[in-house]
Write an enzyme that holds these catalytic residues in place. Structure first.
Site, PDB file in Angstrom:
ATOM      1  N   ARG A  65      11.788  -1.809  12.720  1.00 22.68           N
ATOM      2  CA  ARG A  65      12.855  -1.584  13.699  1.00 22.68           C
ATOM      3  C   ARG A  65      13.947  -0.694  13.123  1.00 22.68           C
ATOM      4  O   ARG A  65      14.512   0.143  13.823  1.00 22.68           O
ATOM      5  CB  ARG A  65      13.434  -2.936  14.119  1.00 22.68           C
ATOM      6  CG  ARG A  65      14.577  -2.861  15.129  1.00 22.68           C
ATOM      7  CD  ARG A  65      14.992  -4.257  15.587  1.00 22.68           C
ATOM      8  NE  ARG A  65      15.299  -5.115  14.455  1.00 22.68           N
ATOM      9  CZ  ARG A  65      16.481  -5.164  13.856  1.00 22.68           C
ATOM     10  NH1 ARG A  65      17.482  -4.382  14.265  1.00 22.68           N
ATOM     11  NH2 ARG A  65      16.703  -5.993  12.840  1.00 22.68           N
ATOM     12  N   ARG A  66      14.226  -0.844  11.821  1.00 20.80           N
ATOM     13  CA  ARG A  66      15.318  -0.086  11.196  1.00 20.80           C
ATOM     14  C   ARG A  66      14.778   1.121  10.428  1.00 20.80           C
ATOM     15  O   ARG A  66      13.871   0.984   9.598  1.00 20.80           O
ATOM     16  CB  ARG A  66      16.109  -0.986  10.255  1.00 20.80           C
ATOM     17  CG  ARG A  66      16.950  -2.038  10.984  1.00 20.80           C
ATOM     18  CD  ARG A  66      17.764  -2.848  10.008  1.00 20.80           C
ATOM     19  NE  ARG A  66      16.957  -3.855   9.345  1.00 20.80           N
ATOM     20  CZ  ARG A  66      17.289  -4.443   8.191  1.00 20.80           C
ATOM     21  NH1 ARG A  66      18.390  -4.079   7.559  1.00 20.80           N
ATOM     22  NH2 ARG A  66      16.519  -5.368   7.667  1.00 20.80           N
ATOM     23  N   LYS A  92       4.267 -18.344  13.923  1.00 21.35           N
ATOM     24  CA  LYS A  92       3.945 -19.770  13.953  1.00 21.35           C
ATOM     25  C   LYS A  92       5.023 -20.493  14.753  1.00 21.35           C
ATOM     26  O   LYS A  92       6.130 -20.701  14.266  1.00 21.35           O
ATOM     27  CB  LYS A  92       3.847 -20.321  12.531  1.00 21.35           C
ATOM     28  CG  LYS A  92       2.711 -19.693  11.727  1.00 21.35           C
ATOM     29  CD  LYS A  92       2.662 -20.195  10.307  1.00 21.35           C
ATOM     30  CE  LYS A  92       1.499 -19.568   9.528  1.00 21.35           C
ATOM     31  NZ  LYS A  92       1.438 -20.008   8.115  1.00 21.35           N
ATOM     32  N   SER A 141      10.265 -21.480   1.025  1.00 23.11           N
ATOM     33  CA  SER A 141      10.141 -21.831   2.434  1.00 23.11           C
ATOM     34  C   SER A 141      11.517 -21.872   3.091  1.00 23.11           C
ATOM     35  O   SER A 141      12.374 -22.671   2.716  1.00 23.11           O
ATOM     36  CB  SER A 141       9.460 -23.199   2.577  1.00 23.11           C
ATOM     37  OG  SER A 141       9.667 -23.731   3.867  1.00 23.11           O
ATOM     38  N   LYS A 163       4.198 -27.613  11.118  1.00 24.53           N
ATOM     39  CA  LYS A 163       4.611 -27.746   9.719  1.00 24.53           C
ATOM     40  C   LYS A 163       6.028 -27.250   9.494  1.00 24.53           C
ATOM     41  O   LYS A 163       6.730 -27.738   8.597  1.00 24.53           O
ATOM     42  CB  LYS A 163       3.616 -27.039   8.791  1.00 24.53           C
ATOM     43  CG  LYS A 163       3.416 -25.546   9.058  1.00 24.53           C
ATOM     44  CD  LYS A 163       4.340 -24.654   8.267  1.00 24.53           C
ATOM     45  CE  LYS A 163       4.148 -23.199   8.636  1.00 24.53           C
ATOM     46  NZ  LYS A 163       4.991 -22.286   7.847  1.00 24.53           N
ATOM     47  N   ASN A 220      12.240 -22.933   6.056  1.00 24.31           N
ATOM     48  CA  ASN A 220      12.452 -24.201   6.755  1.00 24.31           C
ATOM     49  C   ASN A 220      12.848 -25.314   5.787  1.00 24.31           C
ATOM     50  O   ASN A 220      13.746 -26.095   6.071  1.00 24.31           O
ATOM     51  CB  ASN A 220      11.181 -24.578   7.524  1.00 24.31           C
ATOM     52  CG  ASN A 220      10.950 -23.682   8.721  1.00 24.31           C
ATOM     53  OD1 ASN A 220      11.536 -23.840   9.775  1.00 24.31           O
ATOM     54  ND2 ASN A 220      10.079 -22.688   8.548  1.00 24.31           N
ATOM     55  N   GLY A 225       9.228  -7.517   8.413  1.00 25.90           N
ATOM     56  CA  GLY A 225       9.835  -8.586   7.644  1.00 25.90           C
ATOM     57  C   GLY A 225       8.984  -8.931   6.436  1.00 25.90           C
ATOM     58  O   GLY A 225       8.030  -8.211   6.103  1.00 25.90           O
ATOM     59  N   TRP A 283       6.750 -11.418   5.805  1.00 29.48           N
ATOM     60  CA  TRP A 283       5.347 -11.757   6.031  1.00 29.48           C
ATOM     61  C   TRP A 283       4.588 -10.569   6.618  1.00 29.48           C
ATOM     62  O   TRP A 283       3.457 -10.286   6.239  1.00 29.48           O
ATOM     63  CB  TRP A 283       5.250 -12.984   6.917  1.00 29.48           C
ATOM     64  CG  TRP A 283       3.895 -13.547   7.230  1.00 29.48           C
ATOM     65  CD1 TRP A 283       3.553 -14.223   8.340  1.00 29.48           C
ATOM     66  CD2 TRP A 283       2.688 -13.531   6.433  1.00 29.48           C
ATOM     67  NE1 TRP A 283       2.237 -14.622   8.314  1.00 29.48           N
ATOM     68  CE2 TRP A 283       1.679 -14.209   7.133  1.00 29.48           C
ATOM     69  CE3 TRP A 283       2.379 -12.990   5.185  1.00 29.48           C
ATOM     70  CZ2 TRP A 283       0.380 -14.365   6.659  1.00 29.48           C
ATOM     71  CZ3 TRP A 283       1.071 -13.134   4.698  1.00 29.48           C
ATOM     72  CH2 TRP A 283       0.088 -13.815   5.430  1.00 29.48           C
TER      73      TRP A 283
END
Length: 332
Positions: free
Chosen positions: A32-33, A106, A254, A191, A256, A10, A12
């Site tokens: 994975r792919r 995280k 971000s 966070k 989130n 991914g 990160w």
């Protein structure tokens, strides 16, 4: 630390793999792919997650976990927190003996309420001193673009943390060591939940005072829980605490924060997930486990609990704001 395996391609995982390769390590990334592995090997790119970023020659990729893990000195786990246990269970017997295991995830595991380093130590059957954690302001896109950043490498074995620090040092990526794994992990998990709350406030059209208040009181919540679990309070004033919190709460990069904005504009969880290409922000799941962890240890977490109810019980953003601002007065 010459050969590094990174499990998870991914944004990160790929960015950290690039850091390690730029620092002079030979890095093999598990994807994975097959199409992602092929793009990395043939075009020096991961267009699905880091479009426009050129990856270094020392970084290669494979879908074969055995090949990725063989003879690795460092194994970096870069899969989502709630899938870490299952994935690591598949890889456990392939892990090289004595390798440093590094968590990029995280979160707090649903059900067990374990931190990621605890999950790794348990599943891989290794001592906690063999597990390190990377935390801090870790926005992958900026790191991959080689914008200067600082981070924390936490491990109860100080010498192991220093070795990993030396192995990932580049002209744009500066790391600091810390032996407070508990504090660094709770800062990183907490966070994400507070960033959802800040995003909700922004989606409602609230201004800087409101967002700064949520960030500050959110840091107080994270610190209270961390100290109760044995963390050093000073950790939350550093990169793994305040630094990570500010970046995640402030940046449009971000997930989130942007997910919270959608909720603040009145979208349902399903609508926000659909708009996010089917990806759920980590804090959406972690808010439940973090609230359960707080309840287990008698720590009040009003912001995290409000986020949990917005995400999972249908509490409206407006009701959340009214509830938080109407809480009984108390000393700071």
């Amino acid at each position: 630390m010459r050969r590094v395996a990174v499990l998870g391609a991914g944004s990160w995982g790929t960015a950290f793999a690039k850091v390690m390769a730029d620092a002079g390590r030979d890095v093999v990334l598990w994807a994975r792919r097959p199409q992602i592995a092929a793009a990395i090997n043939d075009r020096r790119a991961n267009p699905d997650y880091l479009p426009g970023v050129e990856l270094p020659p020392r970084l290669t990729a494979s879908t074969n976990a055995t090949r990725v893990l063989e003879q690795s000195d460092v194994v970096v786990l870069a899969v989502p927190s709630q899938t870490l246990r299952a994935n690591l269970g598949h890889w456990r017997d392939l892990l090289p003996a004595g390798a440093t295991l590094v968590s990029l995830a995280k979160g707090v595991e649903l059900g067990t309420l374990k931190r990621m380093s605890e999950v790794i130590s348990e599943v891989a059957a290794v001592p906690p001193s063999q597990v390190a954690v990377v935390s801090g302001p870790n926005l992958a896109r900026e790191i991959a673009a080689e914008e200067p950043t600082a981070t924390v490498i936490a491990c109860t074995d100080h010498d192991r943390a220093v070795a990993l620090q030396n192995a990932c040092s580049t002209g744009y990526f500066r790391s600091y060591t810390n032996t407070d794994v508990v504090g660094c992990e709770l800062g990183g998990a907490g966070k994400n939940v507070i960033a959802l709350a800040v995003g909700i406030a922004a989606g409602m059209g609230l201004g800087d005072n409101s967002r700064a208040s949520v960030i500050t009181r959110g840091l107080a919540e994270i610190s209270r829980l961390g100290v109760e679990l044995g963390a050093d309070p000073l950790t939350f004033a550093g990169l793994a605490g305040l630094g990570d919190l500010v970046a995640t709460c402030s940046s449009p990069l971000s997930r989130n924060r942007t997910f919270g904005e959608r909720l603040g504009r009145g979208e349902t969880l399903a609508q926000a997930e659909e708009a996010n290409h089917g990806q759920i922000a980590e804090g959406v799941k972690s808010c439940t486990s973090i609230c359960e962890l707080g309840a287990r240890h008698g720590v009040e977490l009003p912001i995290a609990d409000a986020v949990r109810r917005v995400c999972h019980e249908g509490l409206s953003a407006a009701a959340m704001a009214k509830e938080l601002i109407s809480r009984a007065p108390k000393p700071e």
